[in-house]
Design an enzyme around this catalytic site. Structure first.
Site, PDB file in Angstrom:
ATOM      1  N   GLU A   1      67.974  28.096 -61.134  1.00 28.71           N
ATOM      2  CA  GLU A   1      67.985  26.746 -62.112  1.00 28.71           C
ATOM      3  C   GLU A   1      66.432  26.440 -62.228  1.00 28.71           C
ATOM      4  O   GLU A   1      65.847  25.884 -61.537  1.00 28.71           O
ATOM      5  CB  GLU A   1      68.439  25.803 -60.900  1.00 28.71           C
ATOM      6  CG  GLU A   1      69.606  25.850 -60.325  1.00 28.71           C
ATOM      7  CD  GLU A   1      70.309  24.584 -59.716  1.00 28.71           C
ATOM      8  OE1 GLU A   1      71.410  24.170 -60.168  1.00 28.71           O
ATOM      9  OE2 GLU A   1      69.669  23.831 -59.006  1.00 28.71           O
TER      10      GLU A   1
ATOM     11  N   GLY B   1      75.025  19.881 -61.680  1.00 31.48           N
ATOM     12  CA  GLY B   1      74.753  18.437 -60.911  1.00 31.48           C
ATOM     13  C   GLY B   1      75.597  17.386 -61.722  1.00 31.48           C
ATOM     14  O   GLY B   1      76.936  17.102 -61.559  1.00 31.48           O
ATOM     15  N   GLY B   2      75.133  16.716 -62.715  1.00 23.45           N
ATOM     16  CA  GLY B   2      75.697  15.694 -63.342  1.00 23.45           C
ATOM     17  C   GLY B   2      77.196  15.920 -63.921  1.00 23.45           C
ATOM     18  O   GLY B   2      78.025  14.885 -63.602  1.00 23.45           O
TER      19      GLY B   2
ATOM     20  N   SER C   1      71.808  21.611 -66.620  1.00 23.09           N
ATOM     21  CA  SER C   1      72.579  20.966 -67.584  1.00 23.09           C
ATOM     22  C   SER C   1      73.784  21.942 -68.213  1.00 23.09           C
ATOM     23  O   SER C   1      74.020  21.860 -69.648  1.00 23.09           O
ATOM     24  CB  SER C   1      71.544  20.718 -68.864  1.00 23.09           C
ATOM     25  OG  SER C   1      70.528  19.934 -68.429  1.00 23.09           O
TER      26      SER C   1
ATOM     27  N   GLY D   1      69.303  18.257 -65.373  1.00 22.53           N
ATOM     28  CA  GLY D   1      69.387  16.688 -65.653  1.00 22.53           C
ATOM     29  C   GLY D   1      68.650  16.256 -66.780  1.00 22.53           C
ATOM     30  O   GLY D   1      68.544  15.203 -67.167  1.00 22.53           O
TER      31      GLY D   1
ATOM     32  N   ASN E   1      77.327  19.866 -57.536  1.00 27.04           N
ATOM     33  CA  ASN E   1      76.432  19.164 -56.392  1.00 27.04           C
ATOM     34  C   ASN E   1      76.272  17.902 -56.979  1.00 27.04           C
ATOM     35  O   ASN E   1      75.645  17.310 -58.052  1.00 27.04           O
ATOM     36  CB  ASN E   1      74.941  20.124 -56.870  1.00 27.04           C
ATOM     37  CG  ASN E   1      73.980  19.184 -56.095  1.00 27.04           C
ATOM     38  OD1 ASN E   1      74.047  18.467 -55.228  1.00 27.04           O
ATOM     39  ND2 ASN E   1      72.595  19.534 -56.291  1.00 27.04           N
ATOM     40  N   TRP E   2      77.066  17.178 -56.171  1.00 26.15           N
ATOM     41  CA  TRP E   2      77.125  15.554 -56.557  1.00 26.15           C
ATOM     42  C   TRP E   2      75.732  14.714 -56.142  1.00 26.15           C
ATOM     43  O   TRP E   2      75.446  13.625 -56.348  1.00 26.15           O
ATOM     44  CB  TRP E   2      78.074  15.126 -55.656  1.00 26.15           C
ATOM     45  CG  TRP E   2      79.704  15.167 -56.147  1.00 26.15           C
ATOM     46  CD1 TRP E   2      79.789  16.186 -57.023  1.00 26.15           C
ATOM     47  CD2 TRP E   2      80.585  14.519 -55.867  1.00 26.15           C
ATOM     48  NE1 TRP E   2      81.142  16.270 -57.264  1.00 26.15           N
ATOM     49  CE2 TRP E   2      81.880  15.114 -56.618  1.00 26.15           C
ATOM     50  CE3 TRP E   2      80.940  13.490 -54.784  1.00 26.15           C
ATOM     51  CZ2 TRP E   2      83.025  14.747 -56.441  1.00 26.15           C
ATOM     52  CZ3 TRP E   2      82.102  13.101 -54.675  1.00 26.15           C
ATOM     53  CH2 TRP E   2      83.401  13.744 -55.490  1.00 26.15           C
ATOM     54  N   LYS E   3      74.531  15.581 -55.415  1.00 30.31           N
ATOM     55  CA  LYS E   3      73.278  14.940 -55.118  1.00 30.31           C
ATOM     56  C   LYS E   3      73.523  13.648 -54.362  1.00 30.31           C
ATOM     57  O   LYS E   3      74.634  13.558 -53.709  1.00 30.31           O
ATOM     58  CB  LYS E   3      72.674  14.711 -56.473  1.00 30.31           C
ATOM     59  CG  LYS E   3      72.346  15.912 -57.243  1.00 30.31           C
ATOM     60  CD  LYS E   3      71.383  15.798 -58.316  1.00 30.31           C
ATOM     61  CE  LYS E   3      71.516  17.207 -59.163  1.00 30.31           C
ATOM     62  NZ  LYS E   3      70.387  17.250 -60.055  1.00 30.31           N
TER      63      LYS E   3
ATOM     64  N   GLU F   1      65.005  19.881 -56.117  1.00 36.18           N
ATOM     65  CA  GLU F   1      64.820  18.545 -55.501  1.00 36.18           C
ATOM     66  C   GLU F   1      64.294  18.441 -54.102  1.00 36.18           C
ATOM     67  O   GLU F   1      63.347  17.486 -53.690  1.00 36.18           O
ATOM     68  CB  GLU F   1      65.932  17.753 -55.879  1.00 36.18           C
ATOM     69  CG  GLU F   1      65.992  17.357 -57.322  1.00 36.18           C
ATOM     70  CD  GLU F   1      67.651  16.945 -57.934  1.00 36.18           C
ATOM     71  OE1 GLU F   1      68.362  16.610 -57.290  1.00 36.18           O
ATOM     72  OE2 GLU F   1      67.886  17.294 -59.198  1.00 36.18           O
TER      73      GLU F   1
ATOM     74  N   HIS G   1      67.257  23.674 -53.033  1.00 35.96           N
ATOM     75  CA  HIS G   1      67.232  23.113 -54.133  1.00 35.96           C
ATOM     76  C   HIS G   1      65.918  22.385 -54.824  1.00 35.96           C
ATOM     77  O   HIS G   1      65.139  22.146 -54.004  1.00 35.96           O
ATOM     78  CB  HIS G   1      68.230  21.945 -54.418  1.00 35.96           C
ATOM     79  CG  HIS G   1      68.856  21.317 -55.751  1.00 35.96           C
ATOM     80  ND1 HIS G   1      67.741  20.392 -56.470  1.00 35.96           N
ATOM     81  CD2 HIS G   1      69.515  21.563 -56.684  1.00 35.96           C
ATOM     82  CE1 HIS G   1      68.462  20.142 -57.479  1.00 35.96           C
ATOM     83  NE2 HIS G   1      69.522  20.941 -57.698  1.00 35.96           N
TER      84      HIS G   1
HETATM   85  C1  PEP Z   1      71.377  20.433 -60.321  1.00 41.41           C
HETATM   86  O1  PEP Z   1      70.740  19.637 -59.683  1.00 41.41           O
HETATM   87  O2  PEP Z   1      71.857  21.605 -59.647  1.00 41.41           O
HETATM   88  C2  PEP Z   1      71.745  20.734 -61.503  1.00 41.41           C
HETATM   89  C3  PEP Z   1      72.163  21.817 -62.133  1.00 41.41           C
HETATM   90  O3  PEP Z   1      71.841  19.549 -62.363  1.00 41.41           O
HETATM   91  P1  PEP Z   1      72.433  19.166 -63.874  1.00 41.41           P
HETATM   92  O4  PEP Z   1      73.642  19.936 -63.862  1.00 41.41           O
HETATM   93  O5  PEP Z   1      72.695  17.862 -63.896  1.00 41.41           O
HETATM   94  O6  PEP Z   1      71.384  19.521 -64.640  1.00 41.41           O
END
Ligand code: PEP
Length: 258
Positions: free
Chosen positions: A175, A241-242, A220, A181, A14-16, A107, A105
């Site tokens: 999640e 994500g990241g 993470s 993050g 997920n590049w957000k 967010e 999600h």
């Molecule tokens: C996400 O936002 O779906 C996520 C899992 O982010 P991260 O891997 O950066 O924690």
């Protein structure tokens, strides 16, 4: 009795709100890493998905041509079309080349006040358009500290998942909000406990489809912890994500399934 089919894992990035035209090179690089030339090349034993901002879906689809990388959206509107300035429908994502879409999600739930009912309508829209819906659930830190994790997840699943689901067109992602993050992750015991509970809920409501549905862990995940997290029972992949932004890191997570 026939042996149970193994669930094929999915590693989804997920590049957000990250990525410009130049980010196409990450998908090109990921494609090369997934199918390098040479005798020792090994195809990943999981499906691989990248969900960029909608502005990049078409160009990343093009970049992923000839690879096993699928492209997805990060959100969709519940309606197919209409007067909804700035929104995108599931049909539009599909038209641009997406085959998956993330809905609910944390967010989106936090930034846009999306309720379980809204998330459910979006999952229905994804199915209407022929997309696989990745439905996200997860507790906040406050809820976790209050011992409410399992009840929060149960409520979110009950409200966010449409009836009559099929394992091919729906994926559930757990999640924990406090792990997104932050570099913090639950213990493998905690992940196992929540995923077992999610599986039990899905089996009860959707029977064999619930048993076959993919359950992703997200929060993470990085190359250094992917193998451990992905080995937890009922974890059938990751939502990342990241660490999905750079091909090298993302491939390091996919490699947990090599
Ligand atoms: C996400 O936002 O779906 C996520 C899992 O982010 P991260 O891997 O950066 O924690």
């Amino acid at each position: 009795m026939a042996a149970k089919a193994k669930i094929r894992a999915l590693v989804a990035g997920n590049w957000k709100m990250n990525g410009l035209k130049a980010s196409k090179k990450e998908v090109v690089s990921l494609g090369k890493r997934l199918a390098p030339k040479g005798k020792t090349a090994k195809r990943p034993a999981c499906d691989v998905l990248v969900c960029p901002p909608a502005t990049l879906i078409a160009s990343l689809k093009e970049a992923a041509k000839g690879t096993k990388i699928a492209i997805g959206g990060q959100d969709c509107h519940a309606k197919a079309s209409g007067a909804h300035t700035g929104d995108l429908s599931a049909e539009m994502l599909k038209d641009a080349g997406a085959t998956f879409v993330i809905v609910g999600h944390s967010e989106r739930r936090a930034d846009h006040g999306e309720t379980d009912a809204v998330v459910r309508a979006k999952a229905e829209a994804a199915h209407r358009a022929g997309l696989v819906a990745i439905v996200c659930v997860g507790e906040t830190e406050k809820q976790r500290d209050a011992g409410e994790t399992l009840s929060v997840i149960a409520t979110q699943l009950a409200g966010s998942l449409p009836d009559g689901l099929n394992a091919k067109t729906t994926v559930v992602a757990y999640e924990p909000v406090w792990a997104i993050g932050t570099g913090r992750t639950p213990t493998v015991e905690d992940v196992a406990k929540v995923h077992a509970e999610i599986r039990a809920i899905l089996k009860k409501r959707f029977k064999a489809e619930g048993e076959a549905m993919r359950l992703l862990y997200g929060g993470s995940v990085k190359p250094s912890n992917a193998a451990e997290l992905m080995s937890v029972p009922n974890v059938n992949g990751a939502l990342v994500g990241g660490a999905s932004l750079k091909a090298e890191d993302f491939h390091g997570i996919v490699a947990a399934y090599a």
